[in-house]
Write a protein that holds these residues in place. Sequence first.
Motif, PDB file in Angstrom:
ATOM      1  N   ALA A 105       0.755  -1.103  -0.006  1.00 20.07           N
ATOM      2  CA  ALA A 105       0.143  -0.031  -0.148  1.00 20.07           C
ATOM      3  C   ALA A 105       0.810   1.188  -0.029  1.00 20.07           C
ATOM      4  CB  ALA A 105      -0.863   0.056   1.219  1.00 20.07           C
ATOM      5  N   LEU A 106       0.417   2.189  -0.827  1.00 17.14           N
ATOM      6  CA  LEU A 106       1.071   3.569  -0.726  1.00 17.14           C
ATOM      7  C   LEU A 106       0.391   4.451   0.131  1.00 17.14           C
ATOM      8  CD1 LEU A 106       1.861   3.762  -4.530  1.00 17.14           C
ATOM      9  CD2 LEU A 106       3.544   3.923  -2.785  1.00 17.14           C
ATOM     10  N   ARG A 107       0.910   5.120   0.865  1.00 20.50           N
ATOM     11  CA  ARG A 107       0.482   6.059   1.805  1.00 20.50           C
ATOM     12  C   ARG A 107       1.076   7.506   1.638  1.00 20.50           C
ATOM     13  NH1 ARG A 107      -1.379   3.658   6.794  1.00 20.50           N
ATOM     14  NH2 ARG A 107      -0.406   5.355   8.005  1.00 20.50           N
ATOM     15  N   GLY A 108      -0.150   8.498   1.636  1.00 24.13           N
ATOM     16  CA  GLY A 108       0.461  10.006   1.714  1.00 24.13           C
ATOM     17  C   GLY A 108       0.665  10.528   0.110  1.00 24.13           C
ATOM     18  N   MET A 109       0.334   9.758  -0.804  1.00 28.91           N
ATOM     19  CA  MET A 109       0.438  10.235  -2.219  1.00 28.91           C
ATOM     20  C   MET A 109      -0.562  10.950  -2.857  1.00 28.91           C
ATOM     21  SD  MET A 109       3.516   9.364  -3.386  1.00 28.91           S
ATOM     22  CE  MET A 109       3.145   9.513  -5.139  1.00 28.91           C
ATOM     23  N   TRP A 110      -1.662  11.115  -2.029  1.00 27.17           N
ATOM     24  CA  TRP A 110      -3.004  11.765  -2.677  1.00 27.17           C
ATOM     25  C   TRP A 110      -2.612  13.304  -2.995  1.00 27.17           C
ATOM     26  CZ3 TRP A 110      -6.494  11.209  -5.736  1.00 27.17           C
ATOM     27  CH2 TRP A 110      -7.908  12.235  -5.728  1.00 27.17           C
ATOM     28  N   ALA A 111      -1.894  13.782  -2.030  1.00 28.24           N
ATOM     29  CA  ALA A 111      -1.671  15.169  -2.065  1.00 28.24           C
ATOM     30  C   ALA A 111      -0.555  15.435  -3.108  1.00 28.24           C
ATOM     31  CB  ALA A 111      -1.201  15.796  -0.757  1.00 28.24           C
ATOM     32  N   THR A 153      -8.554 -14.330  -3.776  1.00 32.35           N
ATOM     33  CA  THR A 153      -9.383 -13.785  -4.706  1.00 32.35           C
ATOM     34  C   THR A 153      -9.094 -12.247  -4.626  1.00 32.35           C
ATOM     35  OG1 THR A 153     -11.132 -13.010  -3.015  1.00 32.35           O
ATOM     36  CG2 THR A 153     -11.447 -15.338  -4.048  1.00 32.35           C
ATOM     37  N   ALA A 154      -9.737 -11.251  -5.719  1.00 36.13           N
ATOM     38  CA  ALA A 154      -9.401  -9.921  -5.785  1.00 36.13           C
ATOM     39  C   ALA A 154     -10.010  -9.317  -4.484  1.00 36.13           C
ATOM     40  CB  ALA A 154     -10.060  -9.488  -7.006  1.00 36.13           C
ATOM     41  N   ALA A 155     -11.123  -9.782  -4.276  1.00 41.75           N
ATOM     42  CA  ALA A 155     -11.870  -9.115  -2.807  1.00 41.75           C
ATOM     43  C   ALA A 155     -10.843  -9.270  -1.699  1.00 41.75           C
ATOM     44  CB  ALA A 155     -13.147  -9.883  -2.752  1.00 41.75           C
ATOM     45  N   ALA A 156     -10.382 -10.325  -1.510  1.00 47.55           N
ATOM     46  CA  ALA A 156      -9.572 -10.739  -0.466  1.00 47.55           C
ATOM     47  C   ALA A 156      -8.277  -9.822  -0.376  1.00 47.55           C
ATOM     48  CB  ALA A 156      -9.193 -12.186  -0.193  1.00 47.55           C
ATOM     49  N   LEU A 157      -7.388  -9.691  -1.470  1.00 51.00           N
ATOM     50  CA  LEU A 157      -6.348  -8.760  -1.668  1.00 51.00           C
ATOM     51  C   LEU A 157      -6.741  -7.349  -1.602  1.00 51.00           C
ATOM     52  CD1 LEU A 157      -5.038 -10.487  -4.957  1.00 51.00           C
ATOM     53  CD2 LEU A 157      -4.054 -10.813  -2.473  1.00 51.00           C
ATOM     54  N   GLU A 158      -7.907  -7.121  -1.842  1.00 49.00           N
ATOM     55  CA  GLU A 158      -8.487  -5.753  -1.802  1.00 49.00           C
ATOM     56  C   GLU A 158      -8.693  -5.221  -0.576  1.00 49.00           C
ATOM     57  OE1 GLU A 158     -12.587  -2.995  -2.346  1.00 49.00           O
ATOM     58  OE2 GLU A 158     -12.058  -4.616  -3.860  1.00 49.00           O
ATOM     59  N   ALA A 159      -9.188  -6.315   0.501  1.00 48.34           N
ATOM     60  CA  ALA A 159      -9.457  -5.967   1.911  1.00 48.34           C
ATOM     61  C   ALA A 159      -7.945  -6.029   2.459  1.00 48.34           C
ATOM     62  CB  ALA A 159     -10.214  -7.255   2.354  1.00 48.34           C
ATOM     63  N   ARG A 160      -7.046  -6.689   1.975  1.00 41.12           N
ATOM     64  CA  ARG A 160      -5.876  -6.579   2.673  1.00 41.12           C
ATOM     65  C   ARG A 160      -5.125  -5.516   2.509  1.00 41.12           C
ATOM     66  NH1 ARG A 160      -3.174  -6.499   6.403  1.00 41.12           N
ATOM     67  NH2 ARG A 160      -1.436  -7.566   6.989  1.00 41.12           N
ATOM     68  N   VAL A 161      -4.996  -4.625   1.154  1.00 42.66           N
ATOM     69  CA  VAL A 161      -4.473  -3.449   0.954  1.00 42.66           C
ATOM     70  C   VAL A 161      -5.120  -2.523   1.449  1.00 42.66           C
ATOM     71  CG1 VAL A 161      -3.947  -1.959  -0.905  1.00 42.66           C
ATOM     72  CG2 VAL A 161      -3.593  -4.310  -1.383  1.00 42.66           C
ATOM     73  N   ARG A 162      -6.317  -2.706   1.688  1.00 40.46           N
ATOM     74  CA  ARG A 162      -7.317  -1.309   2.353  1.00 40.46           C
ATOM     75  C   ARG A 162      -6.858  -1.403   4.005  1.00 40.46           C
ATOM     76  NH1 ARG A 162     -11.855   0.873   0.312  1.00 40.46           N
ATOM     77  NH2 ARG A 162     -12.518   0.053  -1.671  1.00 40.46           N
ATOM     78  N   GLU A 163      -6.588  -2.630   4.615  1.00 39.89           N
ATOM     79  CA  GLU A 163      -6.041  -2.681   5.826  1.00 39.89           C
ATOM     80  C   GLU A 163      -4.721  -2.145   5.962  1.00 39.89           C
ATOM     81  OE1 GLU A 163      -4.994  -5.839   9.089  1.00 39.89           O
ATOM     82  OE2 GLU A 163      -6.195  -6.682   7.359  1.00 39.89           O
ATOM     83  N   LEU A 164      -3.862  -2.182   5.084  1.00 37.61           N
ATOM     84  CA  LEU A 164      -2.418  -1.958   5.011  1.00 37.61           C
ATOM     85  C   LEU A 164      -2.573  -0.293   4.833  1.00 37.61           C
ATOM     86  CD1 LEU A 164      -0.191  -3.940   3.087  1.00 37.61           C
ATOM     87  CD2 LEU A 164       0.236  -3.430   5.160  1.00 37.61           C
ATOM     88  N   ARG A 165      -3.290   0.083   4.127  1.00 34.99           N
ATOM     89  CA  ARG A 165      -3.412   1.763   3.779  1.00 34.99           C
ATOM     90  C   ARG A 165      -4.095   2.392   4.829  1.00 34.99           C
ATOM     91  NH1 ARG A 165      -6.877   5.470   0.179  1.00 34.99           N
ATOM     92  NH2 ARG A 165      -8.393   4.997   2.252  1.00 34.99           N
ATOM     93  N   GLY A 166      -4.868   2.020   5.453  1.00 30.70           N
ATOM     94  CA  GLY A 166      -5.575   2.599   6.654  1.00 30.70           C
ATOM     95  C   GLY A 166      -6.093   4.120   6.531  1.00 30.70           C
ATOM     96  N   ASP A 167      -6.120   4.951   6.934  1.00 31.91           N
ATOM     97  CA  ASP A 167      -6.699   6.188   6.749  1.00 31.91           C
ATOM     98  C   ASP A 167      -5.850   7.269   6.045  1.00 31.91           C
ATOM     99  OD1 ASP A 167      -8.965   5.498   7.967  1.00 31.91           O
ATOM    100  OD2 ASP A 167      -8.144   6.310   9.895  1.00 31.91           O
TER     101      ASP A 167
END
Length: 642
Positions: free
Chosen positions: A577-583, A626-640
Amino acid sequence: MSGHSQFALLTQRRFLPYFIVQALGAFNDNVYRQAIIGLLFFLGVSTAERSLYAILAPAIFIAPYFLFSAIAGQVAEKLEKQRLIVITTTMEIAIMALAAVGFLLQNMPLLLVALFCTGMQSTLFGPVKYSVLPAILKPEELTGGNGLVEMGTSISILGGMIFGGLIFQLAGAHGPVVAATAIVLLAVTGNRVARRIPRVDAGAPGLKVNFNPLPESLAVLRMARRQPAVRNAILGVSWFWFFGTVLTSQLPAYAEVNLGGAAGSATLYICALALFSIGTGTGSLLCEKLSARTVEIGLVPLGAFGMSAFLLDLYFARPGPAPVGGLGVAGFLAQPGSARIVIDLLGIGVFAGFFVVPLFALIQSRSPSSEMSRVFAALNIQNSGFIVLAALVALAAQRLGWTSPQLFLALALANVAVAAWIFALVPEFLMRFLSWLLVRTLYRMRIRGVEAHVPDEGAALIVCNHVSYMDALILAAGIPRPVRFVMYYRIFEIPVMRWIFRTAKAIPIAGAREDPALMQRAFDAIDATLEQGGLVCIFPEGALTRDGQIAPFKSGVEKILARAAAAGRPVPVVPMALRGMWASMWSRRGERAQSGRLGRMRAPRRFRARVEVAAAAALAGTPPPTAAALEARVRELRGDAA
């Protein structure tokens, strides 16, 4: 990368004994060679005889590299490496005992025979010296480990020259006894420490050794040329030795004529050599910090052009003779312009470290373990040729009446030309430099979990959220291994970035409705890379986020995993997960909707923004995740933190 330090390796048994052995070997070689020079002065031989030795000694020492490197590479491949290091250091004891007899008898022919044997022992140790590092270090430690080795070698060579040169000056009539005792004690110490090195398995224990040096030398040279990046990294290392040999060969005359050193005194020469050596050691150590613990070949162009820049400035700093002669160190430092010369000599060394350390790490990371010792044997053969060529060039320049500054000027220009040629042959060097410069200029990176969860070798698929046009470069800067990125073809075609992506062998992809043929070629390229044991990174959202949130992962990742599983080679998937890149100026934040078009870049809020790359444990198994399982793990890594 805070919390990591290459110096921690010096507290670990897997590295410290090896580091001490190689440093002691370099130190002892130079003590011995300088002590022979001291003996010549002690015996009061004529200037002509000393000049003859100055010509014969380097040739005698380097001849075994031509004759026996190929055989040494095979032996290093076949034998368990710790055992081979013990054998070579035992040889060193016997050779130094012979040399000790030569000192005690003050017998120059015997000392030259021992010098040849020393070259032969160094030839045998050479292939194992660098091929052992990938076996005892993790991929992310290669740059730091090589930096320590280069630092240790540079300082040991300098220290050995100083210590060996002082033996007869300080010990007087006892010089032969002191020299004999010192070289034997150093050899015994190295052998005792070598026995503390942990076992390192042979690269190719079943290899049949060919003892015919000529055909085997040609064979290892061909082997080293198979991969363009490795071939040109070897060329770069050999050029480094050419550069260093020409430069250091001029320092004695430069110190006396251009720096104003006292005639017959080596003080300013030793100081100039010390500045270059300390600079090289410092640059070598800085490589890990600048590369963020990856094999960052982007430092090579930086090092090459920095070497030339400081060498050019050294020419302009003192193009003619010194205005005042007979100076010591204090007298030189008191002269106008001395600080500039000191900075130039240090700068040349620092950028030389930037140049050579990543090249060694690249050779180690891209050469198969079963061939690595022979690849380094080929490197030693080529290095020897370049050192001899450098000596001939320096001699020819002297015969033509060139001054040392004029030769420095020519060397600086030649260095630019050779570097440009290498980078034209392998654009990956320049591509990595540009991407390294972009990433290090715009961001401060924090890496979390990558070292633990990205496998050191073998195939793996990396999945990550997609926030900006810089995502691939950010990830490449934080992952120790080469990665092939799969990216939307329109991002792949961005001007300037297109050359970087193509050189990095990124895989362009399009949707099934846009270009089904391109999509199929992308899946074929992904599968082929995984089959060959490479890393592939995909962004399963299929497009850059428009709101900073992670979009649902598409089914393409499932197709990739299913294809590999059907072929009987299931692939682990590493969530990142990439964090802090949105800005970032490279994201779509604040962009007006533009159907079918990429958004425009915006000015960033500030440079050196903090970004984080986080990785989690690989997911594997049957059936694949599955794609859904991988998406959930990346969401957890990225956090807020978008």
